[in-house]
Design an enzyme around this catalytic site. Structure first.
Site: not given
Ligand code: ATP
Length: 493
Positions: A333-334, A408, A113, A109-110, A282
């Protein structure tokens, strides 16, 4: 598995019929026909890839590096590599061999793609994408054929779009490019990878359509060394989790099309979301908009963002409602966690709630001081104290502990173990492999016990803050860090 069992049973039936003297020719004919049908059904994947790619080729058209936030250095590195491709006449003149592959590595998710799509726009290339898992099939040769077809499709699409370049993107490359010889069941994986190597070796600077392979993985340690050698993936670009500035940029990108209220401070949200990836951010912006819609608001407010952080971090709110007594225990607790958090670092409590979410019945969220990548001994000891404070508060206020603290304790033990391994204990620098288990246990529990005593002292002294917070929490379900600090100030003055 079912497929294999069915084939085994069918073969056993045919052999038995042969032994019993039946004519099996019609069955054999049927089996061959079924096999052929199955094979062609398997091959249909090729067509799927192609169709899918034609779709995605148009999707990426307007995608650029400006749509990616928080990855300045990765984008810079990638652009430098891509400039080679843009300037192919220059590199041919100087006899430089073409760049064949770029590997993007980093957590999910970084934006890997997104980077590949933006790279295709930047080089005005046709874009063709597939995932590593699409190449793996039971039957030998299908994966290799799909690899061949993928590169062929890339060239065809580029020709159709009248482009000189094509960018082939393979996500999760570790599935098809894992170390050879590891998949013991069959050689299909190896054949597929061999085909990929063959395709990469065949890429030339004077090809009619110049193809660049961009692959992404979050497990580059699993890749076969043959893929990583010079001349194959010549460039490796690290796409890491964004820092605070990066998170702010990504939030700005994902709120571009959303109406924000006056009170929204994206800087505060960026500060509160340490460890979030672009995909998390996002989702956070999207969840905030959904909450605003549910509230019937026309603009998204800061509290919508704040609640969405909890949702993205902990999961959705649960319908289950604990009993009155359990709610009180959760609140105690919290509040214990929150008290210690404020004592060791003023201003660190962000929210305190007894609303069940995900696996938790309640939680206390801290505002990270700043993005931190190195931790001191004091910091780790304080973290252990905060983790223990929930159960110590239960013991002091309610007279006994509950099972709600096991998570914890686990975290506290892990942190104490980190201290041990980092040479922060009285044992000094140790070799964990030869350290006797008993000594390790004694040292770790010693650290935890010492912190437990420290926490007990604080909680006894500030019991009144906890009891007062509990009453407010039971009434309101959630209080902000600011409100909690007001209660503390009121009681300490
Ligand atoms: P994976 O390793 O799981 O395939 P990935 O690194 O390819 O993930 P993406 O598919 O490029 O991640 O990102 C998923 C979504 O998260 C994108 O469609 C976008 O909406 C958001 N996103 C992730 N990184 C960014 C970024 N650096 N800037 C803006 N949006 C981002």
């Amino acid at each position: 598995m079912i497929r294999e069992i069915s084939i085994g049973i069918s073969m056993a039936v045919v052999v038995s019929m042969l032994i019993m003297g039946y004519d099996v020719t019609p069955f054999l004919f049927l089996a061959v026909a079924a096999g052929a049908l199955y094979y062609f059904a398997g091959m249909r994947g090729l067509i799927n890839i192609k169709n899918f790619e034609t779709g995605s080729a148009s999707e990426h058209r307007d995608f650029s590096f400006d749509d990616i936030g928080g990855q300045e250095s990765a984008i810079k590195e990638l652009k430098e590599a891509l400039d080679f491709i843009k300037n192919h006449c220059g590199i041919k003149h100087l006899g430089i061999r073409p760049l064949k592959g770029i590997l993007l590595t980093g957590p999910p998710g970084t934006g890997k793609t997104l980077m590949a799509k933006a790279a295709a726009s930047y080089t005005e290339a046709a874009f063709v994408a597939a995932s590593g898992s699409e190449f793996i099939e039971m039957y030998a040769g299908v994966g290799a054929q799909r690899v061949r077809k993928l590169f062929q499709s890339a060239r065809e699409i580029a020709t159709r779009q009248k482009k000189d370049n094509a960018l082939v993107f393979i996500d999760e490359i570790e599935i098809l490019g894992g170390k050879r010889g590891k998949a013991t069941s069959h050689l299909e994986y190896d054949q597929t990878l061999n085909q990929l190597l063959v395709e990469m070796d065949g890429l030339k600077v004077d090809d009619k359509v110049r193809v660049l392979l961009v692959a992404a993985t979050n497990r580059d340690d699993m890749l076969d060394p043959a893929l990583l050698r010079p001349g194959r993936f010549d460039r490796r670009v690290k796409v890491d989790l964004p820092d605070k500035e990066g998170r702010l940029e990504i939030l700005k990108l994902h709120t571009r099309n959303k109406p924000l209220a006056e009170d929204v401070r994206l800087e505060i949200i960026a500060k509160d979301t340490f460890g979030f990836s672009g995909a998390h951010l996002e989702s956070l912006a999207n969840e905030a908009a959904i909450l605003a819609m549910r509230d019937g608001a026309t603009e998204i407010c800061q509290h919508h963002f704040s609640e969405s952080i909890d949702k993205v971090m902990m999961g959705g709110k649960l319908d289950k409602r604990p009993s009155e007594t359990e709610m009180r225990r959760v609140a105690v607790h919290e509040s214990g966690h929150a008290l210690l958090s404020e004592i060791v670092r003023r201003g660190s409590v962000s929210t305190l709630t007894v609303t069940p979410r995900g696996d938790a019945l309640g939680y206390m969220r801290q505002t990270p001081d700043d993005d931190t990548y190195l931790y001191t001994k004091d910091f780790l000891e304080n973290q252990i104290a905060i983790m223990l404070a929930g159960s110590v508060a239960e013991e002091i206020i309610l007279g006994n502990r509950s099972t709600g603290s096991s998570g914890d304790f686990e975290q506290a033990m892990r942190t104490a173990d980190t201290m041990l391994q980092s040479g922060m204990t009285e044992l000094g620098v140790i070799c964990p492999d030869i350290l006797p288990q008993e000594l390790k246990h004694k040292t770790i529990t010693g650290i935890v016990k010492e912190q437990e005593e420290r926490v007990r002292k604080y909680i006894i002294e500030s019991k009144i803050i906890i009891t007062q917070t509990v009453e407010i929490l039971l009434e309101k379900e959630k209080i902000s860090g600011e409100r909690f600090r007001e209660i503390m100030r009121g009681q300490l003055n």
